[in-house]
Design an enzyme around this catalytic site. Structure first.
Site, PDB file in Angstrom:
ATOM      1  N   CYS A   1      38.770  33.386  39.326  1.00 17.82           N
ATOM      2  CA  CYS A   1      38.025  32.271  38.787  1.00 17.82           C
ATOM      3  C   CYS A   1      38.855  31.165  38.142  1.00 17.82           C
ATOM      4  O   CYS A   1      39.470  30.374  38.840  1.00 17.82           O
ATOM      5  CB  CYS A   1      36.978  32.767  37.800  1.00 17.82           C
ATOM      6  SG  CYS A   1      35.640  31.593  37.664  1.00 17.82           S
TER       7      CYS A   1
ATOM      8  N   GLU B   1      34.293  34.754  27.518  1.00 17.85           N
ATOM      9  CA  GLU B   1      35.361  35.552  28.139  1.00 17.85           C
ATOM     10  C   GLU B   1      36.482  35.847  27.148  1.00 17.85           C
ATOM     11  O   GLU B   1      37.110  36.906  27.230  1.00 17.85           O
ATOM     12  CB  GLU B   1      35.899  34.855  29.383  1.00 17.85           C
ATOM     13  CG  GLU B   1      34.849  34.765  30.491  1.00 17.85           C
ATOM     14  CD  GLU B   1      35.450  34.373  31.826  1.00 17.85           C
ATOM     15  OE1 GLU B   1      35.034  33.343  32.367  1.00 17.85           O
ATOM     16  OE2 GLU B   1      36.331  35.095  32.328  1.00 17.85           O
TER      17      GLU B   1
ATOM     18  N   ASN C   1      38.772  41.563  32.646  1.00 19.16           N
ATOM     19  CA  ASN C   1      38.049  40.969  33.771  1.00 19.16           C
ATOM     20  C   ASN C   1      38.956  41.235  34.970  1.00 19.16           C
ATOM     21  O   ASN C   1      40.010  40.613  35.101  1.00 19.16           O
ATOM     22  CB  ASN C   1      37.852  39.466  33.530  1.00 19.16           C
ATOM     23  CG  ASN C   1      36.955  38.833  34.576  1.00 19.16           C
ATOM     24  OD1 ASN C   1      36.752  39.410  35.661  1.00 19.16           O
ATOM     25  ND2 ASN C   1      36.428  37.665  34.283  1.00 19.16           N
TER      26      ASN C   1
ATOM     27  N   GLU D   1      33.925  37.450  41.537  1.00 13.46           N
ATOM     28  CA  GLU D   1      34.288  37.928  40.187  1.00 13.46           C
ATOM     29  C   GLU D   1      33.063  38.606  39.582  1.00 13.46           C
ATOM     30  O   GLU D   1      31.919  38.173  39.838  1.00 13.46           O
ATOM     31  CB  GLU D   1      34.689  36.712  39.343  1.00 13.46           C
ATOM     32  CG  GLU D   1      34.845  36.960  37.866  1.00 13.46           C
ATOM     33  CD  GLU D   1      34.969  35.658  37.048  1.00 13.46           C
ATOM     34  OE1 GLU D   1      34.261  34.687  37.352  1.00 13.46           O
ATOM     35  OE2 GLU D   1      35.811  35.659  36.121  1.00 13.46           O
TER      36      GLU D   1
ATOM     37  N   LYS E   1      42.476  39.427  34.817  1.00 10.61           N
ATOM     38  CA  LYS E   1      42.421  37.970  34.658  1.00 10.61           C
ATOM     39  C   LYS E   1      43.305  37.496  33.502  1.00 10.61           C
ATOM     40  O   LYS E   1      43.197  37.997  32.378  1.00 10.61           O
ATOM     41  CB  LYS E   1      40.980  37.533  34.416  1.00 10.61           C
ATOM     42  CG  LYS E   1      40.766  36.022  34.451  1.00 10.61           C
ATOM     43  CD  LYS E   1      39.275  35.721  34.421  1.00 10.61           C
ATOM     44  CE  LYS E   1      38.964  34.256  34.496  1.00 10.61           C
ATOM     45  NZ  LYS E   1      37.494  34.018  34.490  1.00 10.61           N
TER      46      LYS E   1
ATOM     47  N   ASN F   1      32.706  32.825  39.048  1.00 10.99           N
ATOM     48  CA  ASN F   1      31.357  32.561  38.542  1.00 10.99           C
ATOM     49  C   ASN F   1      31.492  31.252  37.769  1.00 10.99           C
ATOM     50  O   ASN F   1      32.099  31.254  36.678  1.00 10.99           O
ATOM     51  CB  ASN F   1      30.895  33.637  37.562  1.00 10.99           C
ATOM     52  CG  ASN F   1      30.512  34.955  38.217  1.00 10.99           C
ATOM     53  OD1 ASN F   1      29.453  35.484  37.964  1.00 10.99           O
ATOM     54  ND2 ASN F   1      31.390  35.533  39.017  1.00 10.99           N
TER      55      ASN F   1
HETATM   56  N1  ING Z   1      34.333  30.129  35.038  1.00  7.78           N
HETATM   57  C1  ING Z   1      34.640  28.749  35.074  1.00  7.78           C
HETATM   58  C2  ING Z   1      35.739  28.403  36.052  1.00  7.78           C
HETATM   59  O1  ING Z   1      36.909  28.279  35.736  1.00  7.78           O
HETATM   60  C3  ING Z   1      35.232  26.744  33.824  1.00  7.78           C
HETATM   61  C4  ING Z   1      34.893  28.191  33.713  1.00  7.78           C
HETATM   62  C5  ING Z   1      34.481  25.885  34.602  1.00  7.78           C
HETATM   63  C6  ING Z   1      36.340  26.277  33.178  1.00  7.78           C
HETATM   64  C7  ING Z   1      34.853  24.542  34.731  1.00  7.78           C
HETATM   65  C8  ING Z   1      36.706  24.933  33.260  1.00  7.78           C
HETATM   66  C9  ING Z   1      35.943  24.070  34.049  1.00  7.78           C
HETATM   67  O2  ING Z   1      35.347  28.182  37.186  1.00  7.78           O
HETATM   68  C10 ING Z   1      35.127  31.225  34.899  1.00  7.78           C
HETATM   69  N2  ING Z   1      34.504  32.413  34.909  1.00  7.78           N
HETATM   70  O3  ING Z   1      36.344  31.143  34.753  1.00  7.78           O
END
Ligand code: ING
Length: 312
Positions: free
Chosen positions: A172, A146, A110, A50, A127, A197
């Site tokens: 993601c 985001e 995205n 991503e 996204k 990411n």
């Molecule tokens: N990053 C993270 C993901 O879903 C996140 C944000 C991390 C949300 C952990 C909830 C828990 O992997 C992106 N860019 O979506």
């Protein structure tokens, strides 16, 4: 394997950090090096992360205008990415690439694309599940903007026929939501490719760091098994200007088993000769949607957004 086995030389190109100071040209050079390695190891398709062309800029507070000027692509391919498309055509390797898209109408997404082995874009995805926030969390060690920098995707979850493979894609946070894969499996996806990411630290609550990798992997493994599909996930990871993101890029079989996993937090190519007929066993039997699913009892899934009262 039986003679009629369909296989796909599938590679995931995990990226190490991309720092604010790194140019798109320098990043594309890294992507091309990994495409050459994947090709040399028999791969026909490479999955990149991503937002692969820049640092994970939603961690920084700035105006939408500044973000769009510094980190978005107004054309794809553009001058910096054209060499990657040219190499794909030369090597006859398809690829998935995530990047920040600014449309001619000025809409920010995205985005990810699928490019076939002739270097032609055969699919685009924007996204849908945007995590994070849009306000400035001044107390937080970093932001996750985001919801500020991107609009919710308007193209849905689609499956694209790419070089005779039914290939779906997402981005993601989408990988954490079972609906993502089921909508694509109902369109007969055989493979779902995605980039991510994922910051190691949770800015909302004191989440143990190891859970980031645990939840990343169970989301992918469960979804691969429950939909009888291959899942290939490419992370951008390591410490970007001091902000750490998890690695653990993986290729997961329809059995739910991890068949290849990155060992480092750097640029690293992992490859699998994916037997596409493997998914058929699961889609024919335990997850034979046509035989076993009962949509008349699933209505809440599309009728409700948040949790509510128990059904009467
Ligand atoms: N990053 C993270 C993901 O879903 C996140 C944000 C991390 C949300 C952990 C909830 C828990 O992997 C992106 N860019 O979506």
């Amino acid at each position: 394997m039986s003679s009629n086995t369909r296989t796909l030389g599938l590679a995931v190109a995990q990226m190490g950090p991309v720092h604010l100071a790194d140019s798109r040209e320098a990043v594309v050079h890294r992507l091309m090096e990994m495409m050459r390695e994947a090709k040399s190891r028999g791969s026909e398709f490479v999955v990149y992360p991503e937002l692969a062309l820049t640092t994970f800029f939603p961690r920084y507070w700035m105006s939408e205008k500044e973000a769009q000027e510094r980190f978005f692509e107004v054309s794809m391919p553009g001058p910096a990415t054209q060499p990657l498309f040219d190499l794909a055509r030369e090597l006859q390797v398809g690829f998935y690439l995530g990047y920040a898209e600014l449309t001619p109408e000025g809409k920010p997404y995205n985005t990810a694309i699928i490019v076939d082995r002739t270097g032609r874009i055969t699919g685009k995805y924007r996204k849908i599940h945007l995590p994070g926030h849009s306000d400035h969390k001044t107390e937080a060690p970093f932001q996750h903007l985001e919801k500020k920098f991107f609009d919710v995707g308007d193209l849905g979850f689609r499956v694209f026929d790419t070089d005779n493979i039914h290939m779906g894609m997402c981005l993601c946070n989408d990988r954490r939501w079972p609906e993502t894969y089921r909508v694509m499996a109902l369109q007969s996806a055989e493979v779902v490719v995605l980039g991510y990411n994922t910051p190691s630290q949770n800015i909302h609550w004191n989440e143990p760091v190891h859970l980031r990798t645990t939840t990343h992997l169970i989301s992918l493994q469960a979804s691969a098994y429950q939909n009888g599909i291959w899942v290939a996930a490419a992370g951008k990871c390591g410490s970007e200007d001091g902000f750490h993101m998890i690695g653990s890029s993986v290729i997961v079989a329809p059995t739910g088993e991890i068949v290849a996993r990155a060992l480092t937090e750097e640029d690293e190519v992992i490859c699998v000769k994916a037997d596409l007929s493997l998914g058929e066993f699961f889609r024919e039997h335990v997850f034979n949607f046509a035989k076993h699913r009962r949509p008349e009892h699933y209505k809440l899934i599309t009728e409700r957004t948040g949790a509510g009262e128990a059904l009467a």
